[in-house]
Design a protein around this motif. Structure first.
Motif, mmCIF file in Angstrom:
data_model
loop_
_atom_site.group_PDB
_atom_site.id
_atom_site.type_symbol
_atom_site.label_atom_id
_atom_site.label_comp_id
_atom_site.label_asym_id
_atom_site.label_seq_id
_atom_site.Cartn_x
_atom_site.Cartn_y
_atom_site.Cartn_z
ATOM 1 N N GLY A 179 0.811 -1.223 0.000
ATOM 2 C CA GLY A 179 0.000 0.000 0.000
ATOM 3 C C GLY A 179 0.841 1.268 0.000
ATOM 4 O O GLY A 179 2.072 1.233 -0.078
ATOM 5 N N GLU A 180 0.155 2.361 0.106
ATOM 6 C CA GLU A 180 0.839 3.652 0.138
ATOM 7 C C GLU A 180 1.132 4.052 1.584
ATOM 8 O O GLU A 180 0.401 3.648 2.476
ATOM 9 C CB GLU A 180 -0.045 4.712 -0.526
ATOM 10 C CG GLU A 180 -0.285 4.472 -1.999
ATOM 11 C CD GLU A 180 0.988 4.509 -2.835
ATOM 12 O OE1 GLU A 180 2.049 4.935 -2.321
ATOM 13 O OE2 GLU A 180 0.930 4.085 -3.981
ATOM 14 N N PRO A 181 2.184 4.795 1.837
ATOM 15 C CA PRO A 181 3.062 5.443 0.853
ATOM 16 C C PRO A 181 4.200 4.564 0.372
ATOM 17 O O PRO A 181 4.971 4.972 -0.478
ATOM 18 C CB PRO A 181 3.609 6.628 1.639
ATOM 19 C CG PRO A 181 3.710 6.109 3.033
ATOM 20 C CD PRO A 181 2.532 5.189 3.228
ATOM 21 N N ASP A 182 4.305 3.341 0.935
ATOM 22 C CA ASP A 182 5.498 2.542 0.637
ATOM 23 C C ASP A 182 5.620 2.171 -0.835
ATOM 24 O O ASP A 182 6.732 2.085 -1.369
ATOM 25 C CB ASP A 182 5.512 1.293 1.520
ATOM 26 C CG ASP A 182 5.860 1.647 2.947
ATOM 27 O OD1 ASP A 182 4.970 2.153 3.660
ATOM 28 O OD2 ASP A 182 7.019 1.459 3.338
ATOM 29 N N LEU A 183 4.479 1.940 -1.472
ATOM 30 C CA LEU A 183 4.554 1.561 -2.886
ATOM 31 C C LEU A 183 5.194 2.682 -3.708
ATOM 32 O O LEU A 183 6.045 2.430 -4.571
ATOM 33 C CB LEU A 183 3.144 1.247 -3.395
ATOM 34 C CG LEU A 183 3.024 0.313 -4.586
ATOM 35 C CD1 LEU A 183 3.822 -0.965 -4.386
ATOM 36 C CD2 LEU A 183 1.573 -0.011 -4.860
ATOM 37 N N THR A 184 4.803 3.892 -3.420
ATOM 38 C CA THR A 184 5.393 5.035 -4.135
ATOM 39 C C THR A 184 6.873 5.172 -3.794
ATOM 40 O O THR A 184 7.703 5.437 -4.666
ATOM 41 C CB THR A 184 4.641 6.329 -3.753
ATOM 42 O OG1 THR A 184 3.290 6.196 -4.202
ATOM 43 C CG2 THR A 184 5.281 7.548 -4.399
ATOM 44 N N ILE A 185 7.206 4.968 -2.526
ATOM 45 C CA ILE A 185 8.611 5.059 -2.105
ATOM 46 C C ILE A 185 9.460 4.027 -2.845
ATOM 47 O O ILE A 185 10.539 4.334 -3.358
ATOM 48 C CB ILE A 185 8.705 4.861 -0.576
ATOM 49 C CG1 ILE A 185 8.143 6.096 0.131
ATOM 50 C CG2 ILE A 185 10.132 4.576 -0.146
ATOM 51 C CD1 ILE A 185 7.831 5.880 1.596
ATOM 52 N N ILE A 186 8.942 2.823 -2.923
ATOM 53 C CA ILE A 186 9.702 1.754 -3.598
ATOM 54 C C ILE A 186 9.856 2.064 -5.085
ATOM 55 O O ILE A 186 10.918 1.866 -5.672
ATOM 56 C CB ILE A 186 9.004 0.394 -3.370
ATOM 57 C CG1 ILE A 186 9.101 0.006 -1.894
ATOM 58 C CG2 ILE A 186 9.627 -0.682 -4.248
ATOM 59 C CD1 ILE A 186 8.177 -1.124 -1.487
ATOM 60 N N ARG A 187 8.807 2.568 -5.668
ATOM 61 C CA ARG A 187 8.906 2.933 -7.098
ATOM 62 C C ARG A 187 9.899 4.090 -7.280
ATOM 63 O O ARG A 187 10.611 4.142 -8.285
ATOM 64 C CB ARG A 187 7.527 3.305 -7.648
ATOM 65 C CG ARG A 187 6.588 2.110 -7.769
ATOM 66 C CD ARG A 187 5.314 2.493 -8.524
ATOM 67 N NE ARG A 187 4.258 1.512 -8.381
ATOM 68 C CZ ARG A 187 4.189 0.365 -9.057
ATOM 69 N NH1 ARG A 187 5.135 0.061 -9.911
ATOM 70 N NH2 ARG A 187 3.176 -0.460 -8.871
#
Lengths: 250, 393
Positions: A179-187
């Motif tokens: 989920g977010e925000p981790d998905l954005t961080i990983i991307r």
């Protein structure tokens, strides 16, 4: 002066012992090893605790000079946060490790001071657990160049180092349910890799003859750090042994 | 030795330079890799799941309608079940057999053919005629104001509706245990059920629940009509006193819109948001040939009355009416223009001032305009939306 020492000690102990909640980091600076080498066959090994914002772990460092002015250095770093070892837990947790080797040269200047420059390569991984079976596992490689200045007296020693890292994330297995925000961080990390990560480290130790205790402070100063969720700093307490003491003629 | 001393630091620099330069290789997954490998043998489900949340346009949201959040994993499972022919007695029929995506989830047969070539009773209702099921369908979600299912409104909930179809001898003819057996026989359902319900346990209620969630995600709100209505927010385009034109409509489409608002919208909704009436008799026959809602309620005033559908995607959902008697929109328009029969339960809206059947006396141009407007309700994005397509390989 005694009061200042007391405050610093209390602060370090509080950071080392406290804080078991979990934030998901994707990189944290390990201690910048100060080798304290002066002569051929100098050798040291150390074991230490390291802690950052919401994570704790241990480190093993070793350095050896097989030739005058030339040395090899090995570091291992392992941290976890939350219920890190229990990946089946529903609690958030994280774990990471890094193992690296470096070769370099050192140049004593006078009786107490040594300049050194090491170049190294390492590999590691970070695994963040979010919920049952929801994970983000990233593996990375790190190349670095580390200039260091070390000052050693009979009872105390001091080290300051810079480390210029090229941090390359090579592989990721990411459950999108993080989920977010981790998905954005990983991307962000995937998109930006390799990243240039400058770090600085300070070391201050006390000891006698073969045995020393060192406090270490390490800072990571990457631009837009929050976009990648890298830990800003770590503190460490390590116990080291100057192995050469036992085989050197006194 | 001197050379070695120089060589060692240089070797370090070499190590630095020669380290791996591989580009980041990140794999984003939703399913456990082993589960996805199993699923992928049979199904074309994206590794990163589709987002089934509906974003209703502002001109609809301004009416106070909102799409209920869809449970993604249930909708994904429901999509597979919706297209699974093993959920029928002879393995030839799935929900999608009578609700074809390319026809806005309707069927082009007067009445659909079920298992063993058995003919159904009524025309398949177009799921794509609805704005969004989760916005107002189901008495479980919306109480008495929730729109019920089937032409005769006999099912209050989507789960009740799809179980009734699966167990109907003229449709899929399955018992509850048949449904469970059929699903259990396919290994790829286990991880899908686990994702949707937290465990791999399969029962007919869960099957029905998942299909209902998929159906709840279906909706049509991206037609030319919607795009124009969105642009016209702020104008009272639906007023009966003064009709504003849509700037992107042709003159004929705008004329058709005005005719629709004047003559049809009181039942079929001026906004195509939700039907203005739950049931009506539209004068197809002078006497009751199919009891419709009356067959369920037993009330004489309900005899020969049927659900009033929205008209979204009406262009591609022929044939029309509950029995599929009209093959074209022109026939439908002509029925309302000159063919309404004096059924005892004829809807008030279709009666002339004296109580007899209304005659619209539309000109040929009027009729063409009305058809042109109805064609603006076609949502080509819905029929091409891969989230709702057949996932089977």
């Amino acid at each position: 002066m005694p009061m200042t020492r007391l405050y610093v000690s209390v602060l370090l102990i509080a950071v080392l012992l406290g804080n078991n909640a979990c934030t998901h980091y994707y990189y944290a600076p390990n201690t910048l090893q100060t080798p304290f080498l002066q002569e051929q066959h100098d050798a040291r090994a150390s074991l230490g605790m390291i802690s950052g914002d919401e994570f704790n772990g241990y480190e093993v460092h070793a350095a050896y000079s097989p030739l005058k002015h030339a040395a090899v250095m090995v570091n291992h770093f392992q941290v976890s946060s939350g219920s890190g070892s229990n990946v089946s837990s529903s609690e958030d947790s994280g774990a990471g490790h890094l193992t690296e080797v470096a070769l370099g040269g050192y140049y004593p200047v006078g009786k107490y001071t040594t300049f050194s420059l090491f170049a190294g390569w390492g590999a590691g991984s970070v695994s963040n657990n979010f919920d049952f079976d929801v994970k983000a596992d990233l593996s990375f490689q790190r190349r670095f160049l580390q200039p260091t200045v070390a000052i050693r007296g009979k009872w105390a020693r001091f080290g300051a180092a810079l480390r210029f890292n090229q941090l390359r994330y090579v592989k990721g297995e990411v459950d999108v349910e993080v989920g977010e925000p981790d998905l954005t961080i990983i991307r962000n990390i995937e998109r930006a890799s390799p990243l240039f990560v400058p770090e600085a480290g300070l070391s201050c130790g006390f000891g006698y003859q073969a045995f020393w205790a060192d406090f270490n402070l390490n800072f990571c100063n990457i631009r837009d750090r929050d976009d990648y969720h890298f830990a800003y700093s770590t503190v460490g307490l390590s116990f080291s042994c100057q192995l050469d003491y036992f085989w050197r003629e006194r | 030795m001197e050379k070695l001393r120089i060589a060692l630091p240089l070797f370090g620099l070499l190590l630095l330079a020669a380290a791996c330069n591989k580009k980041a290789d990140f794999n984003y997954y939703y399913y456990e890799p082993a589960d996805y490998a199993l699923i992928s043998q049979h199904l074309n489900l994206p590794e990163i799941p589709d987002d089934y949340r509906a974003q209703l346009p502002t001109h609809i949201a301004n009416l106070g309608l909102a799409a209920r959040p869809v449970e993604q994993d249930k909708a994904i499972l429901g999509r597979v079940l919706f297209y699974d022919k093993s959920l029928s007695k002879d393995g030839t029929i799935s929900c999608a057999s009578c609700h074809k995506q390319e026809l806005a989830f309707s069927d082009n047969a007067k009445v659909s053919t079920g298992v063993f070539n058995r003919a159904g009773d009524r025309n398949s209702i177009a799921l794509g005629s609805v704005l969004n099921f989760s916005a107002y369908y189901g008495t479980d979600l919306f109480g008495p104001s929730g729109v019920p299912f089937f032409w005769d409104n006999r099912a209050g909930t989507a789960t009740e509706q799809n179980l009734a179809s699966m167990t109907n001898p003229k449709e899929m003819d399955m018992s509850h245990s048949d449904i469970v057996s059929a699903v259990q026989s396919k290994a790829y359902y286990a991880p899908l059920f686990k994702m949707a319900f937290g465990s791999e346990q399969i029962n007919s209620e869960r099957v029905s629940d998942a299909i209902a969630e998929f159906v709840n995600a279906i909706g049509s709100y991206k037609s030319k009509f919607d795009k124009e209505a969105e642009k016209a927010i702020g104008y009272n385009v639906y007023s009966n006193n003064e009709y504003k034109s849509f700037s992107g409509f042709t003159a004929q489409e705008n004329a058709g819109k005005n005719l629709f608002l004047a003559n049809c919208a009181s039942c079929h909704s001026p906004t195509q948001s939700r039907p203005a009436k739950m049931k009506a008799n539209n004068g197809l026959d002078i006497a009751t040939t199919d009891a419709g809602v009356g067959g369920i309620t037993g009330v004489s005033a309900d005899q020969g009355t049927f659900k009033v559908p929205l008209l979204r995607n009406i262009e591609i959902t022929a044939p029309y009416m509950h029995d599929g008697r009209f093959a074209t929109l022109e026939e439908v328009v002509e029925h309302y223009n000159s063919g309404i029969q004096a059924h005892p339960n004829l809807s008030e809206e279709l009666r002339a001032p004296g109580g007899g059947p209304l005659r619209l006396n539309l000109s040929e141009n009027d009729k063409k305009a009305l058809v042109a407007f109805l064609k603006t309700l076609t949502d080509t994005e819905l029929i091409a939306d891969t989230r709702f397509s057949n996932p089977f390989k």
